[in-house]
Design a protein around this motif. Structure first.
Motif, PDB file in Angstrom:
ATOM      1  N   LYS A 190     -90.212  50.579  -7.263  1.00  0.00           N
ATOM      2  CA  LYS A 190     -89.860  51.246  -6.001  1.00  0.00           C
ATOM      3  C   LYS A 190     -89.425  50.257  -4.924  1.00  0.00           C
ATOM      4  O   LYS A 190     -88.541  50.570  -4.117  1.00  0.00           O
ATOM      5  CB  LYS A 190     -91.002  52.139  -5.509  1.00  0.00           C
ATOM      6  N   THR A 191     -90.018  49.054  -4.899  1.00  0.00           N
ATOM      7  CA  THR A 191     -89.583  48.061  -3.919  1.00  0.00           C
ATOM      8  C   THR A 191     -88.150  47.618  -4.202  1.00  0.00           C
ATOM      9  O   THR A 191     -87.318  47.533  -3.297  1.00  0.00           O
ATOM     10  CB  THR A 191     -90.526  46.844  -3.915  1.00  0.00           C
ATOM     11  N   ALA A 192     -87.839  47.338  -5.469  1.00  0.00           N
ATOM     12  CA  ALA A 192     -86.486  46.922  -5.832  1.00  0.00           C
ATOM     13  C   ALA A 192     -85.468  48.018  -5.528  1.00  0.00           C
ATOM     14  O   ALA A 192     -84.372  47.737  -5.019  1.00  0.00           O
ATOM     15  CB  ALA A 192     -86.431  46.552  -7.314  1.00  0.00           C
ATOM     16  N   LEU A 193     -85.817  49.277  -5.819  1.00  0.00           N
ATOM     17  CA  LEU A 193     -84.893  50.380  -5.552  1.00  0.00           C
ATOM     18  C   LEU A 193     -84.684  50.553  -4.052  1.00  0.00           C
ATOM     19  O   LEU A 193     -83.551  50.750  -3.595  1.00  0.00           O
ATOM     20  CB  LEU A 193     -85.422  51.670  -6.165  1.00  0.00           C
ATOM     21  N   SER A 194     -85.767  50.468  -3.274  1.00  0.00           N
ATOM     22  CA  SER A 194     -85.627  50.634  -1.826  1.00  0.00           C
ATOM     23  C   SER A 194     -84.792  49.504  -1.231  1.00  0.00           C
ATOM     24  O   SER A 194     -84.009  49.731  -0.301  1.00  0.00           O
ATOM     25  CB  SER A 194     -87.011  50.701  -1.167  1.00  0.00           C
ATOM     26  N   LEU A 195     -84.925  48.290  -1.746  1.00  0.00           N
ATOM     27  CA  LEU A 195     -84.107  47.176  -1.262  1.00  0.00           C
ATOM     28  C   LEU A 195     -82.629  47.397  -1.582  1.00  0.00           C
ATOM     29  O   LEU A 195     -81.750  47.093  -0.772  1.00  0.00           O
ATOM     30  CB  LEU A 195     -84.589  45.866  -1.884  1.00  0.00           C
ATOM     31  N   GLN A 196     -82.356  47.923  -2.773  1.00  0.00           N
ATOM     32  CA  GLN A 196     -80.967  48.181  -3.147  1.00  0.00           C
ATOM     33  C   GLN A 196     -80.362  49.251  -2.233  1.00  0.00           C
ATOM     34  O   GLN A 196     -79.213  49.127  -1.788  1.00  0.00           O
ATOM     35  CB  GLN A 196     -80.895  48.632  -4.610  1.00  0.00           C
ATOM     36  N   LEU A 197     -81.130  50.292  -1.941  1.00  0.00           N
ATOM     37  CA  LEU A 197     -80.654  51.332  -1.032  1.00  0.00           C
ATOM     38  C   LEU A 197     -80.457  50.780   0.374  1.00  0.00           C
ATOM     39  O   LEU A 197     -79.445  51.059   1.036  1.00  0.00           O
ATOM     40  CB  LEU A 197     -81.655  52.492  -1.005  1.00  0.00           C
ATOM     41  N   ALA A 198     -81.437  49.979   0.839  1.00  0.00           N
ATOM     42  CA  ALA A 198     -81.341  49.411   2.178  1.00  0.00           C
ATOM     43  C   ALA A 198     -80.121  48.501   2.300  1.00  0.00           C
ATOM     44  O   ALA A 198     -79.403  48.531   3.310  1.00  0.00           O
ATOM     45  CB  ALA A 198     -82.622  48.638   2.512  1.00  0.00           C
ATOM     46  N   TRP A 199     -79.879  47.688   1.269  1.00  0.00           N
ATOM     47  CA  TRP A 199     -78.741  46.767   1.290  1.00  0.00           C
ATOM     48  C   TRP A 199     -77.424  47.539   1.316  1.00  0.00           C
ATOM     49  O   TRP A 199     -76.482  47.180   2.047  1.00  0.00           O
ATOM     50  CB  TRP A 199     -78.792  45.851   0.072  1.00  0.00           C
TER      51      TRP A 199
END
Length: 276
Positions: free
Chosen positions: A25-34
Motif C-alpha cells: 500500500k505504501t508503494a501504491l500510494s507513492l506511485q499515485l502521489a507521484w
C-alpha cells in the motif's frame, strides 16, 4: 484520480487505502502521489517510514534502478548513469515528503494548509497522534477518522489515508478477501470515508501473487469492482494486468504483458524516459 473508470475522487473527499502488511500500500500510494504531482500540489505525510527511505523508493520507481542495490548502498556505474540520465523526471514534480511521526490531525491540517496542497497522503491512519491519549484505541481511531473527514470537507483538500487491515479470516483452505469490516480498530472509518480501496494478494501464500485492488466503497459511483495489479518489487512499481479474471495456477509474470493504470501517465514519465 480514478481507478478502472469506475472510481473517481474529487477535492474535499476522504479516501482510505487499506491493506495487509507487505501488500504494497505504501508503494501504491507513492506511485499515485507521484502521478498526481505532475499538475497538483501533493503532500505525503509519512508516520511509519523515514522520508529518506520514501525518497529511495521514488528514485527507484522513476529512474528504474534496482531497489535492493539502493538499500545495500551498492549502486554500480550503470545505475548512476541511469539516475543522471533520468533525473530530469524528478525536476518540477510538486510532491513533498513530510516526516509526520507524532503529529495529530490538527498538526497535519496546519501543515497541509501552509503547503497549499491539493491532495495529501497519510501513511498511516492508526499512527496519527490522538488528541486524548486517555481514551481506548478504538475511541482514538474513531475520533481521528471523524477529524480527517471534517478536515477534507472544510479545507477542500483531498485526504487519502492508508489503513491497516485486521488479520484475514480463514474460509476453508483459503483466506477470505477483505471487506469494509476489515478496517482495523474502528467501524467509523468506513462510515466517514467517501471511498475505500482495499489492496491484498490474490494468492495469499504466493509471494509473487498478483494484487487485487478492490473498490469496497464508492459514494459517487459503483462499488465492488476489482483491478488486478502486478507488483514489480525491484522497481517499486505497480502495473495493471491485462488478464482481469482470477487465475488458479501460479502466474508466470515474466510472460505477462502490462499496461499503465487507466487514467494515469507513465511512470517514469516521458520527460525522463521509460525504464528499460
Amino acid at each position: 484520480d480514478k481507478v478502472d473508470g469506475t472510481f473517481r475522487c474529487e477535492y474535499g473527499d476522504f479516501v482510505v487505502l487499506g491493506g495487509y502488511p507487505s501488500a504494497g500500500k505504501t508503494a501504491l500510494s507513492l506511485q499515485l502521489a507521484w502521478t498526481q504531482a505532475k499538475d497538483k500540489r501533493v503532500g505525503y505525510f509519512s508516520l511509519e517510514t523515514h522520508p529518506d527511505k520514501i525518497m529511495d523508493r521514488t528514485v527507484t520507481a522513476v529512474c528504474g534502478v534496482d531497489f535492493g542495490r539502493i538499500k545495500e548502498h551498492s549502486l554500480q556505474e550503470e545505475d548512476w548513469r541511469e539516475i543522471e540520465c533520468r533525473s530530469t523526471a524528478m525536476v518540477g514534480r510538486k510532491l513533498e515528503i513530510i516526516q509526520a511521526g507524532g503529529l495529530s490531525v490538527v498538526d497535519i491540517q496546519a501543515l497541509a494548509l501552509a503547503g497549499r496542497y491539493d491532495i495529501i497522503y497519510i501513511d498511516y491512519l492508526q499512527l496519527i497522534a490522538p488528541q486524548d491519549r486517555r481514551r481506548s484505541d478504538v475511541e482514538q481511531v474513531t475520533q481521528i477518522s471523524k477529524d480527517l473527514h471534517v478536515m477534507a470537507q472544510t479545507t477542500g483538500i483531498t485526504v487519502c489515508a492508508l489503513s491497516q487491515l485486521s488479520r484475514p479470516q480463514k474460509g476453508g483452505e483459503q483466506e477470505k478477501a477483505p471487506g469494509l469490516h476489515s478496517l482495523r480498530q474502528s467501524g467509523q472509518i468506513e462510515q466517514d470515508a467517501d471511498g475505500v480501496l482495499l489492496l491484498y494478494k490474490e494468492e495469499p501464500n504466493n509471494p509473487r501473487s498478483r494484487r487485487c485492488l478492490k473498490i469496497a466503497k464508492n459514494k459517487d459511483g459503483e462499488a465492488g469492482g476489482i483491478v488486478y495489479l502486478v507488483f514489480d518489487g525491484a522497481h517499486q512499481r505497480f502495473h495493471a494486468s491485462v488478464v482481469d479474471k482470477p487465475v488458479r495456477r501460479e502466474p508466470e509474470y515474466k510472460q505477462t504483458a502490462f499496461f499503465d493504470l487507466p487514467g494515469s501517465v507513465k511512470v517514469p514519465f516521458e520527460e525522463g524516459g521509460e525504464a528499460s
